[in-house]
Write a protein that holds these residues in place. Structure first.
Motif, PDB file in Angstrom:
ATOM      1  N   ILE A   1     -48.413 -27.166 -25.010  1.00  0.00           N
ATOM      2  CA  ILE A   1     -47.942 -28.522 -24.729  1.00  0.00           C
ATOM      3  C   ILE A   1     -47.292 -28.528 -23.348  1.00  0.00           C
ATOM      4  CG2 ILE A   1     -46.332 -30.335 -25.421  1.00  0.00           C
ATOM      5  CD1 ILE A   1     -46.665 -29.279 -28.321  1.00  0.00           C
ATOM      6  N   GLU A   2     -47.823 -29.363 -22.493  1.00  0.00           N
ATOM      7  CA  GLU A   2     -47.264 -29.518 -21.150  1.00  0.00           C
ATOM      8  C   GLU A   2     -46.283 -30.675 -21.207  1.00  0.00           C
ATOM      9  OE1 GLU A   2     -46.661 -28.422 -17.303  1.00  0.00           O
ATOM     10  OE2 GLU A   2     -48.150 -27.466 -18.596  1.00  0.00           O
ATOM     11  N   PHE A   3     -45.034 -30.402 -20.870  1.00  0.00           N
ATOM     12  CA  PHE A   3     -44.029 -31.456 -20.922  1.00  0.00           C
ATOM     13  C   PHE A   3     -44.153 -32.307 -19.674  1.00  0.00           C
ATOM     14  CE2 PHE A   3     -39.929 -33.494 -20.557  1.00  0.00           C
ATOM     15  CZ  PHE A   3     -39.743 -33.928 -21.862  1.00  0.00           C
ATOM     16  N   THR A   4     -44.553 -33.556 -19.842  1.00  0.00           N
ATOM     17  CA  THR A   4     -44.784 -34.435 -18.695  1.00  0.00           C
ATOM     18  C   THR A   4     -43.990 -35.726 -18.787  1.00  0.00           C
ATOM     19  OG1 THR A   4     -46.691 -35.415 -19.789  1.00  0.00           O
ATOM     20  CG2 THR A   4     -47.131 -33.552 -18.306  1.00  0.00           C
ATOM     21  N   GLY A   5     -43.081 -35.812 -19.721  1.00  0.00           N
ATOM     22  CA  GLY A   5     -42.322 -37.041 -19.899  1.00  0.00           C
ATOM     23  C   GLY A   5     -41.409 -37.332 -18.727  1.00  0.00           C
ATOM     24  N   THR A   6     -40.895 -38.542 -18.696  1.00  0.00           N
ATOM     25  CA  THR A   6     -39.944 -38.918 -17.654  1.00  0.00           C
ATOM     26  C   THR A   6     -38.560 -38.356 -17.939  1.00  0.00           C
ATOM     27  OG1 THR A   6     -39.461 -41.003 -18.781  1.00  0.00           O
ATOM     28  CG2 THR A   6     -41.193 -41.035 -17.098  1.00  0.00           C
ATOM     29  N   GLU A   7     -38.341 -37.927 -19.169  1.00  0.00           N
ATOM     30  CA  GLU A   7     -37.070 -37.317 -19.554  1.00  0.00           C
ATOM     31  C   GLU A   7     -37.154 -35.811 -19.349  1.00  0.00           C
ATOM     32  OE1 GLU A   7     -34.520 -39.048 -20.251  1.00  0.00           O
ATOM     33  OE2 GLU A   7     -35.340 -40.995 -20.826  1.00  0.00           O
ATOM     34  N   LEU A   8     -36.008 -35.159 -19.434  1.00  0.00           N
ATOM     35  CA  LEU A   8     -35.965 -33.700 -19.361  1.00  0.00           C
ATOM     36  C   LEU A   8     -36.433 -33.120 -20.701  1.00  0.00           C
ATOM     37  CD1 LEU A   8     -32.574 -33.301 -17.479  1.00  0.00           C
ATOM     38  CD2 LEU A   8     -34.880 -32.972 -16.555  1.00  0.00           C
ATOM     39  N   PRO A   9     -36.889 -31.867 -20.700  1.00  0.00           N
ATOM     40  CA  PRO A   9     -37.448 -31.290 -21.928  1.00  0.00           C
ATOM     41  C   PRO A   9     -36.438 -31.084 -23.059  1.00  0.00           C
ATOM     42  CG  PRO A   9     -37.357 -29.649 -20.184  1.00  0.00           C
ATOM     43  CD  PRO A   9     -36.991 -30.961 -19.557  1.00  0.00           C
TER      44      PRO A   9
ATOM     45  N   ARG B   1     -36.232 -22.678 -20.712  1.00  0.00           N
ATOM     46  CA  ARG B   1     -36.503 -22.165 -22.076  1.00  0.00           C
ATOM     47  C   ARG B   1     -37.228 -23.224 -22.902  1.00  0.00           C
ATOM     48  NH1 ARG B   1     -37.568 -20.231 -26.570  1.00  0.00           N
ATOM     49  NH2 ARG B   1     -36.159 -20.161 -28.318  1.00  0.00           N
ATOM     50  N   PHE B   2     -36.767 -24.471 -22.848  1.00  0.00           N
ATOM     51  CA  PHE B   2     -37.445 -25.542 -23.574  1.00  0.00           C
ATOM     52  C   PHE B   2     -38.896 -25.658 -23.105  1.00  0.00           C
ATOM     53  CE2 PHE B   2     -33.188 -26.930 -24.692  1.00  0.00           C
ATOM     54  CZ  PHE B   2     -33.356 -27.543 -25.916  1.00  0.00           C
ATOM     55  N   GLU B   3     -39.098 -25.673 -21.793  1.00  0.00           N
ATOM     56  CA  GLU B   3     -40.454 -25.791 -21.252  1.00  0.00           C
ATOM     57  C   GLU B   3     -41.333 -24.614 -21.689  1.00  0.00           C
ATOM     58  OE1 GLU B   3     -39.744 -26.245 -17.061  1.00  0.00           O
ATOM     59  OE2 GLU B   3     -39.713 -28.426 -17.228  1.00  0.00           O
ATOM     60  N   ASP B   4     -40.760 -23.413 -21.694  1.00  0.00           N
ATOM     61  CA  ASP B   4     -41.521 -22.232 -22.118  1.00  0.00           C
ATOM     62  C   ASP B   4     -41.954 -22.340 -23.581  1.00  0.00           C
ATOM     63  OD1 ASP B   4     -41.301 -21.133 -19.581  1.00  0.00           O
ATOM     64  OD2 ASP B   4     -39.697 -19.726 -20.135  1.00  0.00           O
ATOM     65  N   VAL B   5     -41.080 -22.849 -24.421  1.00  0.00           N
ATOM     66  CA  VAL B   5     -41.433 -23.010 -25.835  1.00  0.00           C
ATOM     67  C   VAL B   5     -42.561 -24.026 -25.963  1.00  0.00           C
ATOM     68  CG1 VAL B   5     -40.605 -23.794 -28.101  1.00  0.00           C
ATOM     69  CG2 VAL B   5     -39.173 -22.280 -26.707  1.00  0.00           C
ATOM     70  N   TYR B   6     -42.467 -25.130 -25.245  1.00  0.00           N
ATOM     71  CA  TYR B   6     -43.538 -26.131 -25.285  1.00  0.00           C
ATOM     72  C   TYR B   6     -44.859 -25.512 -24.831  1.00  0.00           C
ATOM     73  CZ  TYR B   6     -39.827 -29.734 -25.565  1.00  0.00           C
ATOM     74  OH  TYR B   6     -38.757 -30.499 -25.930  1.00  0.00           O
ATOM     75  N   LYS B   7     -44.822 -24.765 -23.723  1.00  0.00           N
ATOM     76  CA  LYS B   7     -46.043 -24.152 -23.170  1.00  0.00           C
ATOM     77  C   LYS B   7     -46.649 -23.143 -24.139  1.00  0.00           C
ATOM     78  CE  LYS B   7     -44.931 -24.772 -18.322  1.00  0.00           C
ATOM     79  NZ  LYS B   7     -44.456 -24.129 -17.101  1.00  0.00           N
ATOM     80  N   ALA B   8     -45.806 -22.433 -24.895  1.00  0.00           N
ATOM     81  CA  ALA B   8     -46.311 -21.466 -25.870  1.00  0.00           C
ATOM     82  C   ALA B   8     -47.194 -22.139 -26.921  1.00  0.00           C
ATOM     83  CB  ALA B   8     -45.152 -20.725 -26.542  1.00  0.00           C
ATOM     84  N   TYR B   9     -46.993 -23.423 -27.122  1.00  0.00           N
ATOM     85  CA  TYR B   9     -47.813 -24.193 -28.057  1.00  0.00           C
ATOM     86  C   TYR B   9     -48.905 -24.982 -27.339  1.00  0.00           C
ATOM     87  CZ  TYR B   9     -44.954 -23.207 -32.132  1.00  0.00           C
ATOM     88  OH  TYR B   9     -44.334 -22.586 -33.171  1.00  0.00           O
TER      89      TYR B   9
END
Length: 160
Positions: free
Chosen positions: A96-104, A86-94
C-alpha cells in the motif's frame, strides 16, 4: 455481528470531517457498525453545519485532540519523523502506497489500513496514545469519544 474490517472502516469514516458524503453514508454506517451507534445516532440528529462546526472545534484545537498518533508519542521532536517512516514502511510491506493528503499516522488512515489488511499492530502499538486521546475526548464530552471507546475495545490492553 459485523466483520472487523467493516467496523474499522466505519470508525475511520466517523473520525473524518463530516462532509456531505459522510452525511449520506450515515444510515449505512449506523447499520454496518452497531458498536458506533451512539455516535451515528448523534450525527444523524445533529444538523450538518453544527456537526461540522463541532468537528472543527474538537480536532482543530492544536495538539490537544490530535488525530495524528505520533504527536501523542513523539510530539514535535525528530523522533516523530522516524515514527512517520515506520507507518509508511508498514503500509509498503502490504503493498500500500500512502498517497493521502494527511500524514500516514492520521488515525482515520490507520483505521482504513487496518480494515484493508486485518493488521491491528499499528493500533496496538499506539494503544496508549489512543487511550490518552479517548480520555481527552471524554473529558470534553464529545460524542467522538464513543468512537475511540469502540476502537479501544477491539484491542488488547495497553502495556504498562
Amino acid at each position: 455481528m459485523p466483520s472487523d474490517a467493516v467496523f474499522y472502516q466505519a470508525a475511520a469514516l466517523c473520525l473524518t470531517y463530516p462532509d456531505d458524503d459522510f452525511i449520506a453514508r450515515l444510515p449505512l454506517l449506523r447499520e454496518a457498525a452497531p458498536q458506533l451507534r451512539k455516535f451515528t445516532d448523534h450525527a444523524t440528529v445533529t444538523p450538518p453545519p453544527e456537526l461540522a462546526a463541532h468537528y472543527v472545534r474538537v480536532f482543530d484545537s492544536g495538539n490537544r485532540h490530535s488525530l495524528y498518533l505520533s504527536r501523542w508519542q513523539d510530539g514535535g521532536t525528530g523522533r516523530r519523523d522516524r515514527c512517520l517512516v515506520r507507518f509508511e514502511d508498514v503500509y509498503k510491506a502490504y503493498g500500500i502506497e500512502f498517497t493521502g493528503t494527511e500524514l500516514p499516522d492520521y488515525l482515520p488512515a490507520v483505521l482504513e489500513f487496518t480494515a484493508r489488511t486485518g493488521d491491528t499492530d499499528l493500533l496496538t502499538e499506539h494503544r496508549a496514545c489512543l487511550e490518552r486521546l479517548r480520555g481527552r475526548l471524554t473529558d470534553v464530552g464529545t460524542p467522538y469519544a464513543c468512537v475511540l471507546d469502540a476502537v479501544c475495545a477491539t484491542l488488547p490492553a495497553a502495556r504498562e
